[in-house]
Design a protein around this motif. Structure first.
Motif, short mmCIF file in Angstrom:
data_model
loop_
_atom_site.label_atom_id
_atom_site.label_comp_id
_atom_site.label_asym_id
_atom_site.label_seq_id
_atom_site.Cartn_x
_atom_site.Cartn_y
_atom_site.Cartn_z
N PHE A 123 4.73 0.91 6.56
CA PHE A 123 3.85 -0.24 5.88
C PHE A 123 3.29 0.16 4.69
N ALA A 124 4.23 0.56 3.76
CA ALA A 124 4.13 1.07 2.32
C ALA A 124 3.47 0.39 1.24
N TYR A 125 3.52 -1.07 1.51
CA TYR A 125 2.84 -1.51 0.55
C TYR A 125 3.57 -1.59 -0.73
N THR A 126 2.58 -1.44 -1.86
CA THR A 126 3.09 -1.35 -3.38
C THR A 126 3.38 0.20 -3.53
N GLY A 127 3.57 1.10 -2.68
CA GLY A 127 3.84 2.35 -2.73
C GLY A 127 3.14 3.30 -3.51
N ALA A 129 1.29 5.49 -1.84
CA ALA A 129 1.37 7.07 -1.45
C ALA A 129 3.08 7.53 -1.58
N THR A 130 3.69 6.39 -1.72
CA THR A 130 5.04 6.72 -2.07
C THR A 130 5.27 7.62 -3.29
N VAL A 141 10.97 8.16 2.24
CA VAL A 141 11.53 6.81 2.85
C VAL A 141 10.46 5.73 2.71
N HIS A 142 10.48 4.75 2.04
CA HIS A 142 9.40 3.82 1.82
C HIS A 142 10.01 2.63 2.68
#
Length: 286
Positions: A123-127, A129-130, A141-142
């Protein structure tokens, strides 16, 4: 337990009251609803300085009332990380500043690991945390069901100089992806998830947090490597306390250290701290 996001410089909560929060995003002031703000405004004279107000509709949803023309989007800085933010039709800006406490937490564990760990962001949204994990040295892996959010995440990574980082962006249903990864035998050193209360997967699958979260956590726990770094569950679902998510962790994860509580942001009023969702963090005992 309060977990404070207290290192923000490009974001400030100027005042809160009457169901609203007045925020500075870079050089722009936004007023947005916040259902937890059930007290009165402390500095009412500040509110007429807002550049835009999000007005809720009685029939649901709402819209922005712009007092001046704002850029379509602008850059938000957090240390060396950069993100695009913009007022969206659902009152959000594409970034949750309180999560900066988790960005720092994950980055420290990654940097201190002495290796290049593999992180799964569900549930990575706009990233955000990525980007934080990739900048700290992880392969990421997003996974998000929304194509538009994955595109926004790619732009955020490029903005932070990570366009060539080892990040895989996947438009997929998170549970289905986890189940396929289990069959493939893939493993991850860190897992972070930010499940919505309700949503639909990339193929229209219905997600309801009260029905589906435990199974997802149970299956995702099986993806942890033999030498994991962390497992994090964030929640903005009303009534789903950090006690619930930490209980899940205690059931399905190996023995470890779990700390959980309210994510919160200090405001300019030193007596008021604004709660902004919950988080539960697990890491193995060393």
């Amino acid at each position: 337990m309060l977990i404070l996001a207290d290192k923000l410089t490009d974001y400030t909560i100027l005042d809160t009251g009457d169901g609203l929060k007045l925020e500075r995003w870079g050089k722009f002031l936004l007023s947005r609803p916040d259902p937890q703000v059930i007290w009165e405004k402390q500095r009412p004279e500040l509110w007429n300085k807002a550049d835009a107000n999000y007005i809720r509709s009685r029939s649901g949803g709402g819209e922005w009332d712009f007092k001046k023309k704002l850029p379509e989007r602008w850059i938000f800085n957090y240390g060396d990380l950069k993100f695009y933010v913009r007022p969206t039709g659902f009152k959000h800006t594409g970034l949750f500043p309180e999560q900066s406490a988790n960005w720092d937490y994950m980055a420290e564990l990654i940097k201190n690991s002495g290796r290049r760990p593999k992180v799964l962001n569900l549930f990575a949204y706009t990233g955000a945390a990525t980007v934080a994990c990739a900048a700290a040295g992880a392969d990421v892996v997003h996974v998000d069901a929304a194509k538009s959010m994955n595109m926004w995440a790619k732009e955020n990574a490029a903005l932070s100089g990570l366009e060539k980082a080892n990040i895989r962006y996947l438009q997929d249903d998170c549970l289905k992806f986890v189940e396929r990864e289990l069959r493939r035998g893939n493993r991850y050193d860190g897992i972070v998830m930010d499940p919505p209360s309700y949503g639909r997967g990339s193929n229209g699958q219905v997600w309801k947090v009260e029905d589906d979260l435990y199974n997802l956590v149970k299956q995702a726990a099986k993806l942890l490597s033999d030498d994991p770094l962390f497992f994090i569950i964030n929640s903005y679902t009303t009534g789903l306390s950090s006690v619930v998510t930490s209980n899940m962790m205690g059931i399905v994860l190996p023995k470890g250290n779990i700390n959980a509580g309210d994510l919160a942001i200090p405001t300019q009023n030193k007596n008021i701290v604004l709660p902004c969702g919950t988080t539960a963090r697990w890491k193995p005992k060393k």
